[in-house]
Scaffold this active site. Structure first.
Site, PDB file in Angstrom:
ATOM      1  N   PHE A 258      -7.792 -18.897  12.218  1.00 43.88           N
ATOM      2  CA  PHE A 258      -7.243 -17.664  12.772  1.00 43.88           C
ATOM      3  C   PHE A 258      -7.908 -16.406  12.204  1.00 43.88           C
ATOM      4  CE2 PHE A 258      -4.477 -18.971   9.223  1.00 43.88           C
ATOM      5  CZ  PHE A 258      -4.452 -17.819   8.430  1.00 43.88           C
TER       6      PHE A 258
ATOM      7  N   THR B 287       6.357 -15.102   7.753  1.00 49.51           N
ATOM      8  CA  THR B 287       5.098 -14.822   8.459  1.00 49.51           C
ATOM      9  C   THR B 287       5.206 -15.117   9.953  1.00 49.51           C
ATOM     10  OG1 THR B 287       3.864 -15.359   6.453  1.00 49.51           O
ATOM     11  CG2 THR B 287       2.639 -15.406   8.524  1.00 49.51           C
TER      12      THR B 287
ATOM     13  N   LYS C 202       1.146  -2.866  11.933  1.00 51.52           N
ATOM     14  CA  LYS C 202       0.028  -3.470  12.668  1.00 51.52           C
ATOM     15  C   LYS C 202      -0.055  -2.958  14.112  1.00 51.52           C
ATOM     16  CE  LYS C 202      -0.106  -7.779   9.961  1.00 51.52           C
ATOM     17  NZ  LYS C 202       0.052  -9.263  10.048  1.00 51.52           N
TER      18      LYS C 202
ATOM     19  N   ARG D  36       8.765  -7.888   1.318  1.00 47.66           N
ATOM     20  CA  ARG D  36       8.570  -9.150   2.045  1.00 47.66           C
ATOM     21  C   ARG D  36       9.898  -9.703   2.560  1.00 47.66           C
ATOM     22  NH1 ARG D  36       3.344 -11.269   2.452  1.00 47.66           N
ATOM     23  NH2 ARG D  36       4.248 -13.286   2.950  1.00 47.66           N
TER      24      ARG D  36
ATOM     25  N   GLU E  73      -5.078  -4.247  -2.894  1.00 51.39           N
ATOM     26  CA  GLU E  73      -4.988  -3.760  -1.511  1.00 51.39           C
ATOM     27  C   GLU E  73      -4.782  -2.248  -1.473  1.00 51.39           C
ATOM     28  OE1 GLU E  73      -3.066  -7.933   0.254  1.00 51.39           O
ATOM     29  OE2 GLU E  73      -1.918  -6.081   0.384  1.00 51.39           O
TER      30      GLU E  73
ATOM     31  N   ARG F  92      10.407  -8.923  11.330  1.00 47.85           N
ATOM     32  CA  ARG F  92       9.735  -9.903  12.192  1.00 47.85           C
ATOM     33  C   ARG F  92      10.742 -10.712  13.007  1.00 47.85           C
ATOM     34  NH1 ARG F  92       5.424 -11.735   7.492  1.00 47.85           N
ATOM     35  NH2 ARG F  92       3.681 -10.394   8.108  1.00 47.85           N
TER      36      ARG F  92
END
Ligand code: DAT
Ligand code: MG
Length: 150
Positions: free
Chosen positions: A57, A91, A9, A85, A126, A102
């Protein structure tokens, strides 16, 4: 076919963490079978995040994911969705375990560095949004190694 889609990202791109993120997934044993640098437009972002339409969001998420070029990649390997994941972490980076991407590099849920598909079905959808079949290579498993098919 066990494949998943990841996105490095904008926050990770801007912080120079793309190599680190991809390296962690690659070292885990997943194979890169497709990769590109692209700047997502609003239409693609809305399709990719369609499941979140209507949530508070949603607009910030679309604005964020379209804010700079990103890397999209397809990873292949055993249980690629789950393995990716697990390697990414929860998340919300505040809840992500140490040792996860993360958990090691993030603090804000809206800046959580990496996307990974959440099921094989969504991975197929995706992947098709970002890659044509010709843009992906295939690997053949030969006992304990993976060989690119020519
Ligand atoms: P994930 O990216 O772990 O699959 P998700 O699909 O539930 O998480 O949400 C997609 C992205 O939307 C997530 O990476 C960050 C953002 N997001 C999710 N929940 C949020 C929230 N409560 N507030 C702000 N951003 C959120
Ligand atoms: Mg998701």
């Amino acid at each position: 076919m066990d494949r998943t889609l990841i996105l490095v990202k904008p926050d990770a791109m801007q912080r120079g963490l793309a190599g680190e993120i991809i390296a962690r997934l690659e070292r885990r044993g997943l194979k890169i079978v497709g990769m590109k640098l692209l700047h997502m437009d609003e239409a693609l972002a809305k399709k990719h995040y369609a499941i979140h339409e209507g949530k508070p969001f949603f607009k910030p998420l679309v604005d964020y994911i379209t804010s700079s070029p990103i890397i999209a990649a397809v990873l292949e390997g055993t249980k690629s969705v789950d393995v990716t994941r697990n390697t990414m972490g929860a998340t919300n980076p505040v809840e992500a375990g140490l040792g996860t991407i993360r958990g090691d590099f993030g603090l804000e849920i809206g800046r959580n560095l990496v996307h990974g598909s959440d099921s094989p079905e969504n991975a197929s959808k995706e992947i098709a949004l970002f890659f044509s079949p010709q843009e992906l290579v295939s690997f053949k498993r030969d006992i304990d190694r993976w060989i690119i098919e020519s």
